[in-house]
Design a protein around this motif. Structure first.
Motif, PDB file in Angstrom:
ATOM      1  N   LEU A   8       0.862  -1.196  -0.056  1.00  0.00           N
ATOM      2  CA  LEU A   8      -0.174  -0.022  -0.139  1.00  0.00           C
ATOM      3  C   LEU A   8       0.857   1.346  -0.112  1.00  0.00           C
ATOM      4  O   LEU A   8       0.395   2.282   0.152  1.00  0.00           O
ATOM      5  CB  LEU A   8      -0.966   0.074   1.062  1.00  0.00           C
ATOM      6  N   ALA A   9       2.099   1.148  -0.234  1.00  0.00           N
ATOM      7  CA  ALA A   9       2.919   2.231  -0.309  1.00  0.00           C
ATOM      8  C   ALA A   9       2.776   3.208  -1.526  1.00  0.00           C
ATOM      9  O   ALA A   9       2.389   2.890  -2.476  1.00  0.00           O
ATOM     10  CB  ALA A   9       4.429   1.678  -0.434  1.00  0.00           C
ATOM     11  N   VAL A  10       2.760   4.451  -1.168  1.00  0.00           N
ATOM     12  CA  VAL A  10       2.540   5.689  -2.028  1.00  0.00           C
ATOM     13  C   VAL A  10       3.922   6.395  -2.390  1.00  0.00           C
ATOM     14  O   VAL A  10       4.240   7.126  -1.127  1.00  0.00           O
ATOM     15  CB  VAL A  10       1.261   6.467  -1.632  1.00  0.00           C
ATOM     16  N   PRO A  11       4.485   6.571  -3.514  1.00  0.00           N
ATOM     17  CA  PRO A  11       5.703   7.047  -3.673  1.00  0.00           C
ATOM     18  C   PRO A  11       5.448   8.684  -3.184  1.00  0.00           C
ATOM     19  O   PRO A  11       4.666   9.337  -3.356  1.00  0.00           O
ATOM     20  CB  PRO A  11       6.187   7.033  -4.919  1.00  0.00           C
ATOM     21  N   GLY A  12       6.469   9.040  -2.208  1.00  0.00           N
ATOM     22  CA  GLY A  12       6.695  10.412  -1.924  1.00  0.00           C
ATOM     23  C   GLY A  12       5.575  10.794  -0.800  1.00  0.00           C
ATOM     24  O   GLY A  12       5.287  11.967  -0.389  1.00  0.00           O
ATOM     25  N   SER A  13       4.771   9.963  -0.242  1.00  0.00           N
ATOM     26  CA  SER A  13       3.959  10.316   0.897  1.00  0.00           C
ATOM     27  C   SER A  13       4.517  10.506   2.079  1.00  0.00           C
ATOM     28  O   SER A  13       5.542   9.832   2.225  1.00  0.00           O
ATOM     29  CB  SER A  13       2.654   8.980   1.114  1.00  0.00           C
ATOM     30  N   ASN A  14       3.785  11.420   2.981  1.00  0.00           N
ATOM     31  CA  ASN A  14       4.500  11.772   4.213  1.00  0.00           C
ATOM     32  C   ASN A  14       3.750  10.839   5.543  1.00  0.00           C
ATOM     33  O   ASN A  14       2.804  10.015   5.277  1.00  0.00           O
ATOM     34  CB  ASN A  14       4.293  13.054   4.572  1.00  0.00           C
ATOM     35  N   SER A  15       4.263  10.958   6.687  1.00  0.00           N
ATOM     36  CA  SER A  15       4.022  10.269   7.786  1.00  0.00           C
ATOM     37  C   SER A  15       2.397  10.383   8.200  1.00  0.00           C
ATOM     38  O   SER A  15       1.761   9.639   8.766  1.00  0.00           O
ATOM     39  CB  SER A  15       4.856  10.465   8.962  1.00  0.00           C
ATOM     40  N   SER A  16       1.911  11.931   7.768  1.00  0.00           N
ATOM     41  CA  SER A  16       0.761  12.391   8.086  1.00  0.00           C
ATOM     42  C   SER A  16      -0.234  11.601   7.283  1.00  0.00           C
ATOM     43  O   SER A  16      -1.393  11.155   7.609  1.00  0.00           O
ATOM     44  CB  SER A  16       0.574  13.692   8.077  1.00  0.00           C
ATOM     45  N   GLN A  17       0.150  11.284   5.920  1.00  0.00           N
ATOM     46  CA  GLN A  17      -0.823  10.871   5.032  1.00  0.00           C
ATOM     47  C   GLN A  17      -0.761   9.291   5.437  1.00  0.00           C
ATOM     48  O   GLN A  17      -1.849   8.535   5.152  1.00  0.00           O
ATOM     49  CB  GLN A  17      -0.213  11.029   3.492  1.00  0.00           C
ATOM     50  N   HIS A  18       0.052   8.616   5.905  1.00  0.00           N
ATOM     51  CA  HIS A  18       0.067   7.345   6.349  1.00  0.00           C
ATOM     52  C   HIS A  18      -0.876   7.152   7.540  1.00  0.00           C
ATOM     53  O   HIS A  18      -1.562   5.801   7.487  1.00  0.00           O
ATOM     54  CB  HIS A  18       1.587   6.733   6.645  1.00  0.00           C
ATOM     55  N   VAL A  19      -0.989   7.982   8.418  1.00  0.00           N
ATOM     56  CA  VAL A  19      -2.166   7.859   9.318  1.00  0.00           C
ATOM     57  C   VAL A  19      -3.542   7.924   8.855  1.00  0.00           C
ATOM     58  O   VAL A  19      -4.155   6.981   8.969  1.00  0.00           O
ATOM     59  CB  VAL A  19      -2.016   9.162  10.468  1.00  0.00           C
TER      60      VAL A  19
END
Length: 213
Positions: A8-19
């Motif tokens: 489910l990884a999204v290139p360039g995503s940040n830790s807030s988006q992972h939440v």
């Protein structure tokens, strides 16, 4: 052992988006038994949907206003596209001793202390989300360590008694007998197939032996 992996990884995503992504994941009928997290490197430049406003003190009106503007721009697709092109033109380096993520953080004038607070805040949120849904979790650091040079991932794992895989130490050991170009791409950050094999085997043995909770 038979298992199914969902990438489910999204290139360039940040830790807030992972939440946010993990919160949405829990709404699905079929939930995972185990979630493996590696996050934080993109916090320095990608402020889209960032939780940074929740951890910053709002004493300075000017700083708060500038932050609001940055957060607004970060959610615009055209702004993000231009930003990514600019970073790739000016933020990449072929010098093996330089870490491009740290160079980007300096160019973005990102405050290290704020980045540390933001990563801790989001990791705690992620751990709580998984715990409340009875989903096991493994936190892992990057092969090159963390952008802030702190052991935040490991600290949060120890504090919350969840499993942790130390990619940095694994790669340091591997580099004693292998050339860096064997384990990393030209940017000296992203692993090659050989590098990802080190990560995958480490996680595999951790899952077999540690029984993550």
């Amino acid at each position: 052992k038979r298992f199914r992996v969902f990438n489910l990884a999204v290139p360039g995503s940040n830790s807030s988006q992972h939440v946010k992504y993990l919160t949405e994941l829990l709404l699905r009928p079929q939930k995972p038994q185990l979630v493996i997290i590696m996050t934080g490197a993109n916090d320095a430049w990608n402020m889209a949907e960032s939780n940074i406003g929740r951890i910053m003190e709002k004493k300075d009106a000017l700083k708060s206003a500038l932050l609001s503007i940055r957060l607004f721009l970060a959610d615009l697709r055209i702004y993000k596209t231009v930003k990514i092109v600019w970073l790739n033109l000016h933020g990449r380096t072929f010098e093996s001793q330089l870490d491009p993520f740290k160079q980007i953080a300096k160019r973005e004038h990102s405050d290290p202390d704020t980045l540390k607070k933001l990563l801790r805040y989001n990791l705690e949120k992620i751990v709580d989300l998984m715990r409340n849904s009875n989903i096991a979790i493994i936190l892992q650091n990057y092969p090159f360590g963390e952008v802030t040079d702190d052991n935040i991932m490991q600290d949060v794992a120890l504090k919350n008694k969840v499993s942790f895989w130390d990619n940095k130490t694994a790669f340091q050991n591997a580099l004693k007998t292998s050339d860096s170009h064997t384990l990393f791409l030209h940017d000296n950050t992203h692993p090659t197939a050989a590098g990802y094999t080190i990560m995958a085997m480490g996680l595999y043995h951790l899952i077999l032996n540690d029984n993550p909770k």
